[in-house]
Design a protein around this motif. Structure first.
Motif, mmCIF file in Angstrom:
data_model
loop_
_atom_site.group_PDB
_atom_site.id
_atom_site.type_symbol
_atom_site.label_atom_id
_atom_site.label_comp_id
_atom_site.label_asym_id
_atom_site.label_seq_id
_atom_site.Cartn_x
_atom_site.Cartn_y
_atom_site.Cartn_z
ATOM 1 N N VAL A 178 0.932 -1.108 -0.010
ATOM 2 C CA VAL A 178 -0.090 0.007 0.057
ATOM 3 C C VAL A 178 0.869 1.486 -0.066
ATOM 4 O O VAL A 178 0.452 2.300 -0.745
ATOM 5 N N ARG A 179 1.716 1.237 0.658
ATOM 6 C CA ARG A 179 2.939 2.325 0.989
ATOM 7 C C ARG A 179 3.325 2.603 -0.390
ATOM 8 O O ARG A 179 3.501 3.884 -0.923
ATOM 9 N N LYS A 180 3.852 1.612 -1.286
ATOM 10 C CA LYS A 180 4.785 1.656 -2.296
ATOM 11 C C LYS A 180 3.543 2.201 -3.362
ATOM 12 O O LYS A 180 3.931 3.108 -4.226
ATOM 13 N N LEU A 181 2.341 1.739 -3.506
ATOM 14 C CA LEU A 181 1.292 1.973 -4.482
ATOM 15 C C LEU A 181 1.050 3.808 -4.381
ATOM 16 O O LEU A 181 0.814 4.380 -5.007
ATOM 17 N N LEU A 182 0.876 4.130 -2.904
ATOM 18 C CA LEU A 182 0.515 5.364 -2.861
ATOM 19 C C LEU A 182 1.715 6.388 -3.010
ATOM 20 O O LEU A 182 1.323 7.590 -3.773
ATOM 21 N N ILE A 183 2.975 6.015 -2.928
ATOM 22 C CA ILE A 183 4.179 6.756 -3.337
ATOM 23 C C ILE A 183 4.038 6.821 -4.939
ATOM 24 O O ILE A 183 4.342 7.851 -5.544
ATOM 25 N N GLN A 184 3.768 5.855 -5.611
ATOM 26 C CA GLN A 184 3.793 5.858 -6.947
ATOM 27 C C GLN A 184 2.697 6.659 -7.662
ATOM 28 O O GLN A 184 2.986 7.512 -8.408
ATOM 29 N N ALA A 185 1.467 6.741 -6.858
ATOM 30 C CA ALA A 185 0.543 7.646 -7.459
ATOM 31 C C ALA A 185 0.479 8.927 -7.432
ATOM 32 O O ALA A 185 0.546 9.569 -8.260
ATOM 33 N N ALA A 186 1.145 9.337 -6.167
ATOM 34 C CA ALA A 186 1.551 10.799 -6.035
ATOM 35 C C ALA A 186 2.698 11.286 -6.757
ATOM 36 O O ALA A 186 2.533 12.103 -7.461
ATOM 37 N N TYR A 219 -7.801 9.086 -8.290
ATOM 38 C CA TYR A 219 -8.041 8.230 -9.480
ATOM 39 C C TYR A 219 -7.013 7.286 -9.809
ATOM 40 O O TYR A 219 -7.223 5.966 -9.874
ATOM 41 N N GLU A 220 -5.618 7.523 -9.727
ATOM 42 C CA GLU A 220 -4.572 6.952 -9.966
ATOM 43 C C GLU A 220 -4.668 5.828 -8.746
ATOM 44 O O GLU A 220 -4.152 4.632 -8.857
ATOM 45 N N ILE A 221 -4.780 6.149 -7.365
ATOM 46 C CA ILE A 221 -4.820 5.406 -6.445
ATOM 47 C C ILE A 221 -5.823 4.261 -6.500
ATOM 48 O O ILE A 221 -5.504 3.149 -6.337
ATOM 49 N N ASP A 222 -6.975 4.259 -6.874
ATOM 50 C CA ASP A 222 -8.090 3.525 -7.201
ATOM 51 C C ASP A 222 -7.445 2.611 -8.206
ATOM 52 O O ASP A 222 -8.030 1.236 -8.318
ATOM 53 N N ARG A 223 -6.928 3.133 -9.340
ATOM 54 C CA ARG A 223 -6.317 2.225 -10.466
ATOM 55 C C ARG A 223 -5.534 1.285 -9.940
ATOM 56 O O ARG A 223 -5.635 0.065 -10.271
ATOM 57 N N LEU A 224 -4.408 1.557 -9.194
ATOM 58 C CA LEU A 224 -3.287 0.966 -8.675
ATOM 59 C C LEU A 224 -3.842 -0.143 -7.959
ATOM 60 O O LEU A 224 -3.429 -1.025 -7.664
ATOM 61 N N PHE A 225 -4.763 0.140 -6.948
ATOM 62 C CA PHE A 225 -5.414 -0.657 -5.966
ATOM 63 C C PHE A 225 -6.182 -1.994 -6.546
ATOM 64 O O PHE A 225 -5.969 -2.858 -6.119
ATOM 65 N N ARG A 226 -6.896 -1.441 -7.638
ATOM 66 C CA ARG A 226 -7.694 -2.602 -8.395
ATOM 67 C C ARG A 226 -6.653 -3.495 -9.154
ATOM 68 O O ARG A 226 -6.886 -4.524 -9.026
ATOM 69 N N GLU A 227 -5.619 -2.786 -9.582
ATOM 70 C CA GLU A 227 -4.771 -3.749 -10.382
ATOM 71 C C GLU A 227 -3.911 -4.621 -9.338
ATOM 72 O O GLU A 227 -3.506 -5.649 -9.754
ATOM 73 N N HIS A 228 -3.764 -4.334 -8.215
ATOM 74 C CA HIS A 228 -3.094 -5.024 -7.263
ATOM 75 C C HIS A 228 -3.976 -5.668 -6.202
ATOM 76 O O HIS A 228 -3.484 -6.354 -5.186
ATOM 77 N N ASN A 229 -5.145 -5.797 -6.400
ATOM 78 C CA ASN A 229 -6.135 -6.334 -5.739
ATOM 79 C C ASN A 229 -6.089 -5.916 -4.040
ATOM 80 O O ASN A 229 -6.120 -6.754 -3.231
ATOM 81 N N VAL A 230 -5.800 -4.624 -4.023
ATOM 82 C CA VAL A 230 -6.086 -3.784 -2.716
ATOM 83 C C VAL A 230 -7.284 -3.477 -2.463
ATOM 84 O O VAL A 230 -7.930 -2.737 -3.128
#
Length: 295
Positions: free
Chosen positions: A211-219, A266-277
């Motif tokens: 989750v931390r990695k995806l949030l940093i990536q999204a921002a 929007y990007e957080i939602d996309r990344l979470f769906r992609e990684h099943n978070v």
């Protein structure tokens, strides 16, 4: 002998001139039954006014020393009004000290000032607040401010009002006296960049490092987010239904922060769906305890 006579004649002439001067200085002009002013009084008043003018110029120079040229002009206008008021007060005090009966004038002036003060109380508060703004430089054109729950970019600072444009492009006219009555938040006084926050919750059992990695990536992937200071993720809390995180990033223009923050969500939602978070929704377990009665 002739020299002594000449000295005596000169002394008599000087004495006569001094007597005439004294007579001239003591010459009185009667304006009313209670108000009589001599030439000497007039000279004293002129001297006091001259000294007051020098002091006021010195005060004005000190107060406007660090003001921008545009603000100096505005301040000089207000200072000009107060200067005439100071002259009036000094004049009355000086005349009273010289023995002129100005009681009636004092009474009339006091009554007039009280009436004007009550009628124009808010206007005076606005002007005085505008002067404070100009002196302490708490707000500048271009600053983003928040006052009384309203946010806008300052477009113009006048003596009575401050004009700002809101995020929705509406003109916000703020009476300056509100600065005395409310807390003012200047978003950009420390610089044009601001730290912004997007909050999100994930389901219990999620991989928090992912989750931390995806949030940093999204921002970090957003073009408006500055690389320095770096993006930071805080594990904020164990919520009732989720693990709560905050992603903190820096923007160069906080006035338009809503659009980048929306893009990042929007990007957080996309990344979470992609990684099943999973982003959970509030859940409640209801236990019904029933009792059966024997018939």
């Amino acid at each position: 002998m002739s020299q002594d006579l000449q000295k005596i004649e000169d002394t008599i002439k000087e004495s006569s001139l001094w007597e005439k001067t004294k007579e001239l200085l003591n010459l009185h002009f009667d304006f009313t039954k209670d108000i009589s002013i001599s030439v000497k009084d007039v000279l004293v008043v002129i001297t006091i006014i001259f000294i007051t003018t020098l002091i006021l110029r010195l005060v004005l120079r000190v107060l406007t020393k660090k003001l921008p040229e545009d603000d100096k002009g505005k301040f000089n206008v207000v200072f000009g009004y107060f200067r005439w008021l100071i002259y009036l007060v000094i004049l009355l005090i000086t005349l009273n000290g010289l023995g002129v009966n100005v009681t009636a004038v004092f009474a009339a002036s006091a009554a007039l000032m009280i009436g004007i003060g009550l009628a124009l109380q808010t206007l005076f508060q606005d002007i005085i607040s505008g002067v404070f703004i100009l002196i302490d430089q708490s707000v500048h054109v271009g600053d983003i401010i928040e006052i009384d729950g309203k946010v806008g970019r300052v477009e113009e600072i006048k003596l009575r009002t401050t004009r700002a444009v809101t995020i929705t492009n509406k003109v916000l006219i703020i009476p300056n006296h509100l600065y005395l009555e409310n807390s003012l938040y200047n978003w950009t006084q420390n610089g044009t960049t601001t730290r912004e926050i997007v909050s999100v919750g994930v389901a219990y059992g999620s991989d928090v490092q992912l989750v931390r990695k995806l949030l940093i990536q999204a921002a970090s992937s957003h073009p408006n987010v500055l690389p320095e200071p770096e993006v930071v993720v805080l594990f904020d809390n164990f919520g009732e239904s989720s693990l709560d995180f905050k992603v903190i990033f820096t923007l160069s223009d906080s006035f338009t922060a809503n659009m980048p923050k929306s893009d990042i969500r929007y990007e957080i939602d996309r990344l979470f769906r992609e990684h099943n978070v999973t982003i959970p929704f509030p859940q409640r377990d209801i236990h019904i305890i029933g009792q059966t009665k024997d018939k």
